[in-house]
Motif scaffolding. Structure first.
Motif, PDB file in Angstrom:
ATOM      1  N   ARG A 156       0.830  -1.200   0.000  1.00 54.23           N
ATOM      2  CA  ARG A 156       0.000   0.000   0.000  1.00 54.23           C
ATOM      3  C   ARG A 156       0.867   1.254   0.000  1.00 54.23           C
ATOM      4  NH1 ARG A 156      -2.608   4.119   2.280  1.00 54.23           N
ATOM      5  NH2 ARG A 156      -4.877   4.266   1.988  1.00 54.23           N
ATOM      6  N   SER A 157       1.937   1.246   0.769  1.00 56.03           N
ATOM      7  CA  SER A 157       2.799   2.426   0.826  1.00 56.03           C
ATOM      8  C   SER A 157       3.460   2.698  -0.521  1.00 56.03           C
ATOM      9  CB  SER A 157       3.854   2.268   1.921  1.00 56.03           C
ATOM     10  OG  SER A 157       4.675   1.141   1.672  1.00 56.03           O
ATOM     11  N   GLN A 158       3.818   1.634  -1.243  1.00 57.26           N
ATOM     12  CA  GLN A 158       4.408   1.812  -2.566  1.00 57.26           C
ATOM     13  C   GLN A 158       3.373   2.365  -3.545  1.00 57.26           C
ATOM     14  OE1 GLN A 158       7.298   1.967  -3.706  1.00 57.26           O
ATOM     15  NE2 GLN A 158       7.675   0.828  -5.594  1.00 57.26           N
ATOM     16  N   ALA A 159       2.147   1.883  -3.464  1.00 58.59           N
ATOM     17  CA  ALA A 159       1.079   2.407  -4.321  1.00 58.59           C
ATOM     18  C   ALA A 159       0.792   3.868  -3.987  1.00 58.59           C
ATOM     19  CB  ALA A 159      -0.180   1.564  -4.158  1.00 58.59           C
ATOM     20  N   GLU A 160       0.809   4.189  -2.709  1.00 56.35           N
ATOM     21  CA  GLU A 160       0.595   5.585  -2.309  1.00 56.35           C
ATOM     22  C   GLU A 160       1.699   6.475  -2.856  1.00 56.35           C
ATOM     23  OE1 GLU A 160       0.385   8.354   1.722  1.00 56.35           O
ATOM     24  OE2 GLU A 160      -0.139   6.222   1.853  1.00 56.35           O
ATOM     25  N   ARG A 161       2.930   5.981  -2.834  1.00 57.31           N
ATOM     26  CA  ARG A 161       4.034   6.764  -3.398  1.00 57.31           C
ATOM     27  C   ARG A 161       3.818   7.026  -4.886  1.00 57.31           C
ATOM     28  NH1 ARG A 161       7.213   4.020   0.550  1.00 57.31           N
ATOM     29  NH2 ARG A 161       7.536   2.203  -0.791  1.00 57.31           N
ATOM     30  N   LYS A 162       3.271   6.038  -5.593  1.00 57.15           N
ATOM     31  CA  LYS A 162       2.991   6.229  -7.021  1.00 57.15           C
ATOM     32  C   LYS A 162       1.980   7.355  -7.225  1.00 57.15           C
ATOM     33  CE  LYS A 162       2.451   5.444 -11.476  1.00 57.15           C
ATOM     34  NZ  LYS A 162       3.463   5.904 -12.460  1.00 57.15           N
ATOM     35  N   LEU A 163       0.898   7.323  -6.475  1.00 60.15           N
ATOM     36  CA  LEU A 163      -0.138   8.342  -6.625  1.00 60.15           C
ATOM     37  C   LEU A 163       0.398   9.728  -6.266  1.00 60.15           C
ATOM     38  CD1 LEU A 163      -3.124   6.350  -5.093  1.00 60.15           C
ATOM     39  CD2 LEU A 163      -2.742   6.846  -7.516  1.00 60.15           C
ATOM     40  N   ARG A 164       1.194   9.794  -5.216  1.00 55.58           N
ATOM     41  CA  ARG A 164       1.754  11.091  -4.819  1.00 55.58           C
ATOM     42  C   ARG A 164       2.784  11.576  -5.842  1.00 55.58           C
ATOM     43  NH1 ARG A 164      -0.064  12.763  -0.066  1.00 55.58           N
ATOM     44  NH2 ARG A 164      -0.899  11.220   1.413  1.00 55.58           N
ATOM     45  N   TYR A 165       3.536  10.649  -6.400  1.00 51.63           N
ATOM     46  CA  TYR A 165       4.503  11.029  -7.436  1.00 51.63           C
ATOM     47  C   TYR A 165       3.792  11.625  -8.645  1.00 51.63           C
ATOM     48  CZ  TYR A 165       7.550  10.397 -11.481  1.00 51.63           C
ATOM     49  OH  TYR A 165       8.246  10.593 -12.641  1.00 51.63           O
ATOM     50  N   MET A 166       2.706  10.994  -9.071  1.00 57.15           N
ATOM     51  CA  MET A 166       1.977  11.503 -10.230  1.00 57.15           C
ATOM     52  C   MET A 166       1.424  12.898  -9.972  1.00 57.15           C
ATOM     53  SD  MET A 166       2.415   9.203 -12.494  1.00 57.15           S
ATOM     54  CE  MET A 166       1.255   9.605 -13.810  1.00 57.15           C
ATOM     55  N   THR A 167       1.132  13.195  -8.716  1.00 55.02           N
ATOM     56  CA  THR A 167       0.635  14.521  -8.342  1.00 55.02           C
ATOM     57  C   THR A 167       1.770  15.524  -8.202  1.00 55.02           C
ATOM     58  OG1 THR A 167      -1.200  13.477  -7.150  1.00 55.02           O
ATOM     59  CG2 THR A 167      -0.722  15.785  -6.628  1.00 55.02           C
ATOM     60  N   ASP A 168       2.816  15.131  -7.496  1.00 55.98           N
ATOM     61  CA  ASP A 168       3.895  16.068  -7.177  1.00 55.98           C
ATOM     62  C   ASP A 168       4.689  16.505  -8.401  1.00 55.98           C
ATOM     63  OD1 ASP A 168       3.141  15.862  -4.551  1.00 55.98           O
ATOM     64  OD2 ASP A 168       4.758  14.495  -3.974  1.00 55.98           O
ATOM     65  N   ARG A 169       4.696  15.689  -9.447  1.00 47.86           N
ATOM     66  CA  ARG A 169       5.499  16.037 -10.619  1.00 47.86           C
ATOM     67  C   ARG A 169       4.843  17.112 -11.481  1.00 47.86           C
ATOM     68  NH1 ARG A 169       4.896  11.144 -15.101  1.00 47.86           N
ATOM     69  NH2 ARG A 169       2.816  11.751 -15.795  1.00 47.86           N
ATOM     70  N   VAL A 170       3.576  17.407 -11.253  1.00 45.90           N
ATOM     71  CA  VAL A 170       2.854  18.382 -12.069  1.00 45.90           C
ATOM     72  C   VAL A 170       3.407  19.783 -11.810  1.00 45.90           C
ATOM     73  CG1 VAL A 170       0.619  19.479 -12.456  1.00 45.90           C
ATOM     74  CG2 VAL A 170       0.760  17.002 -12.168  1.00 45.90           C
ATOM     75  N   ARG A 171       3.770  20.471 -12.871  1.00 44.94           N
ATOM     76  CA  ARG A 171       4.298  21.833 -12.757  1.00 44.94           C
ATOM     77  C   ARG A 171       3.370  22.885 -13.357  1.00 44.94           C
ATOM     78  NH1 ARG A 171       8.907  18.898 -14.324  1.00 44.94           N
ATOM     79  NH2 ARG A 171       8.687  19.569 -16.489  1.00 44.94           N
ATOM     80  N   THR A 172       2.336  22.460 -14.045  1.00 46.83           N
ATOM     81  CA  THR A 172       1.429  23.397 -14.698  1.00 46.83           C
ATOM     82  C   THR A 172       0.459  23.969 -13.669  1.00 46.83           C
ATOM     83  OG1 THR A 172       1.560  22.105 -16.736  1.00 46.83           O
ATOM     84  CG2 THR A 172      -0.271  23.658 -16.539  1.00 46.83           C
ATOM     85  N   PRO A 173       0.499  25.277 -13.405  1.00 47.36           N
ATOM     86  CA  PRO A 173      -0.363  25.853 -12.363  1.00 47.36           C
ATOM     87  C   PRO A 173      -1.845  25.540 -12.557  1.00 47.36           C
ATOM     88  CG  PRO A 173       1.299  27.444 -13.038  1.00 47.36           C
ATOM     89  CD  PRO A 173       1.403  26.290 -13.992  1.00 47.36           C
TER      90      PRO A 173
END
Length: 201
Positions: A156-173
């Motif tokens: 679960r923690s690895q899956a959560e990291r994936k979801l957070r990564y997909m969010t955190d990488r966004v740079r478009t305001p």
């Protein structure tokens, strides 16, 4: 489910042909919704941006591509991301080249560039394509991420990291206001550790 981008129709013959081409891919909905999110974020998106969003992961439709280690790999592993991006760019380039004269209505080199940057973003539309990919992932593939945990593909923690990564990488305001609620919703879909299967050895 939080608010999501409206669906849009294909614009132009090449985009319509691309929609037909990707239909056989088991994650075609993710690609279509990436295009839809792109148009919402950037209403003036070029045909090349739209086609890149619509085809960005297409190398996965064909066997022999790079393999990501879901259980313990880094989600930003360049040894996976760059081969994945460049293989998709090559597959799309070959497909465009086989279309015949209609392919001259778009800039094939620009589509190749945008697909080749879709995981990392960049200038001149690449950040928008990446953001659209992220928002579509959170919308359409939260259930896949949940199933990884349920089946023991990753924790679960690895899956959560994936979801957070997909969010955190966004740079478009323009994408930030949509990413946060989609992330919260996607995290809510993840099962608890006690609901997961123990991987078979």
């Amino acid at each position: 489910m939080p608010w999501t981008a409206p669906r849009v129709e294909a614009h132009g013959e090449v985009e319509a042909l691309a929609t037909e081409w990707i239909a056989a891919y088991d994650q075609a909905e993710h690609l279509v919704r990436a295009r839809d999110w792109l148009v919402h974020l950037a209403p003036a998106a070029t045909a090349e941006m739209r086609i890149a969003a619509l085809t960005h992961d297409i190398e996965r439709m064909f066997p022999g591509g790079p393999v990501l280690r879901h259980a313990d790999g880094r989600w930003d592993d360049p040894d996976y991301l760059f081969p994945h991006m460049l293989r998709s760019a090559e597959v799309v380039t070959v497909w465009l080249g086989n279309l015949g004269p209609v392919s001259a209505t778009v800039d094939r080199a620009e589509i190749r560039r945008l697909v080749g940057l879709h995981e990392v973003g960049g200038i001149d539309g690449a950040d928008e394509v990446q953001a659209a990919d992220s928002l579509s992932f959170l919308e359409t593939l939260a259930d896949l991420t949940r199933d990884w945990v349920r089946s023991g593909v990753c924790s679960r923690s690895q899956a959560e990291r994936k979801l957070r990564y997909m969010t955190d990488r966004v740079r478009t305001p323009a994408a930030a206001q949509y990413a946060a609620p989609l992330l919260a919703w996607a995290l809510d879909q993840l099962p608890t550790e006690s609901e997961t299967e123990v991987p078979q050895r």
